[in-house]
Write an enzyme that holds these catalytic residues in place. Sequence first.
Site, mmCIF file in Angstrom:
data_model
loop_
_atom_site.group_PDB
_atom_site.id
_atom_site.type_symbol
_atom_site.label_atom_id
_atom_site.label_comp_id
_atom_site.label_asym_id
_atom_site.label_seq_id
_atom_site.Cartn_x
_atom_site.Cartn_y
_atom_site.Cartn_z
ATOM 1 N N HIS A 13 4.645 0.210 0.075
ATOM 2 C CA HIS A 13 5.442 -0.495 1.081
ATOM 3 C C HIS A 13 4.626 -1.619 1.709
ATOM 4 C CE1 HIS A 13 3.457 2.797 3.269
ATOM 5 N NE2 HIS A 13 3.539 2.062 4.366
ATOM 6 N N ARG A 41 5.356 6.571 13.899
ATOM 7 C CA ARG A 41 5.240 7.088 12.517
ATOM 8 C C ARG A 41 4.669 8.502 12.501
ATOM 9 N NH1 ARG A 41 1.223 4.329 8.157
ATOM 10 N NH2 ARG A 41 -0.055 6.194 8.345
ATOM 11 N N ASP A 70 0.378 5.070 1.958
ATOM 12 C CA ASP A 70 -0.415 5.494 3.111
ATOM 13 C C ASP A 70 -1.554 6.423 2.698
ATOM 14 O OD1 ASP A 70 1.159 4.069 4.923
ATOM 15 O OD2 ASP A 70 2.614 5.712 5.097
ATOM 16 N N HIS A 123 0.839 -1.205 0.000
ATOM 17 C CA HIS A 123 0.000 0.000 0.000
ATOM 18 C C HIS A 123 0.872 1.253 0.000
ATOM 19 C CE1 HIS A 123 1.164 -0.407 4.203
ATOM 20 N NE2 HIS A 123 0.796 0.849 4.407
HETATM 21 C C1 SIN Z 1 3.071 1.269 7.731
HETATM 22 O O1 SIN Z 1 2.476 0.728 6.833
HETATM 23 O O2 SIN Z 1 3.062 2.481 7.873
HETATM 24 C C2 SIN Z 1 3.900 0.449 8.687
HETATM 25 C C3 SIN Z 1 5.162 0.011 8.060
HETATM 26 C C4 SIN Z 1 5.974 -0.843 9.003
HETATM 27 O O3 SIN Z 1 5.564 -1.078 10.128
HETATM 28 O O4 SIN Z 1 7.054 -1.298 8.579
#
Ligand code: SIN
Length: 281
Positions: free
Chosen positions: A257, A272, A103, A101
């Site tokens: 990612h 994050r 974000d 995905h």
């Molecule tokens: C996310 O998708 O923001 C999390 C990525 C992660 O935990 O590596």
Amino acid sequence: MLKTIQASQIAGSLGAEIRGVSLADELPDDVIAEIRQALLKYQVIFFRDQKLTPEQQIAFGKRFGDLDTHEFVLGMPDHPEIIRVVREADETTLNFGGAWHADVTHQESPAMGSILYAVDVPPYGGDTLFSNQYLAYETLSEGMKRMLDGMTAIHTARGPFAPEGRSKNNWKNMQVVTSEKAYEEMEHPVIRTHPETGRKMLFVNKTFTVRFKDMTEQESAPLLDYLFRHASHERFTCRFRWTPGAVAFWDNRAVLHYALNDYTGYRREMYRVAIAGDRPF
Ligand code: SIN
């Protein structure tokens, strides 16, 4: 040209580790400009051995723009800009981010970038994969590019965040607030132009893109499935092995990612922040 920081590419398609900078410091504008330049060049950049308080992570993020707050995941009580991406050792269900995905593409203006700081990492596993969406676009046939260029896709947050969505049985230790708002639909171009580099990218993802405009989900599924698979082909990807204090900063416009779910029995905690982006065109 990078003068103050050093970048070492970690894979052929995208990703570089940056050395020579402490993100906790109040960095001069020219160093921030170099970091932005590296982000645009490598799409995702990594920093090792950082020591960041929540305030310092927020301050670093703000050097790149306003911060975005997540509509469905509450931030830390004293720092609403930071979400804790956490999976406890006793959780056996799907991890947060465990699908390809970008974000918050259900938003009118999805995040420009996200900065993820490793607080607690498992002894093995929990790596994050990234995939370069410039390459995903450029490697399509001319006929496919022509067709997709005029198309619009519908994104919604219902898969993860509707009351009956995936968060119902997953992410028990995160502050997810489900809502009917997750059913709202947002239109985005299937092929997006990067506002800073001017390059075109494929802009669909399995978590949020549900169909093409003016088409049913059933009609859209075969082509969307093909594009989801193509977008995450291993030749466009890099893989980051986390260590405590590592930071990943990705250009959320240009990469997908995927957080791997292979560390059951161990705890993983990340902080994050997301930087506000602009409306895709
Ligand atoms: C996310 O998708 O923001 C999390 C990525 C992660 O935990 O590596």
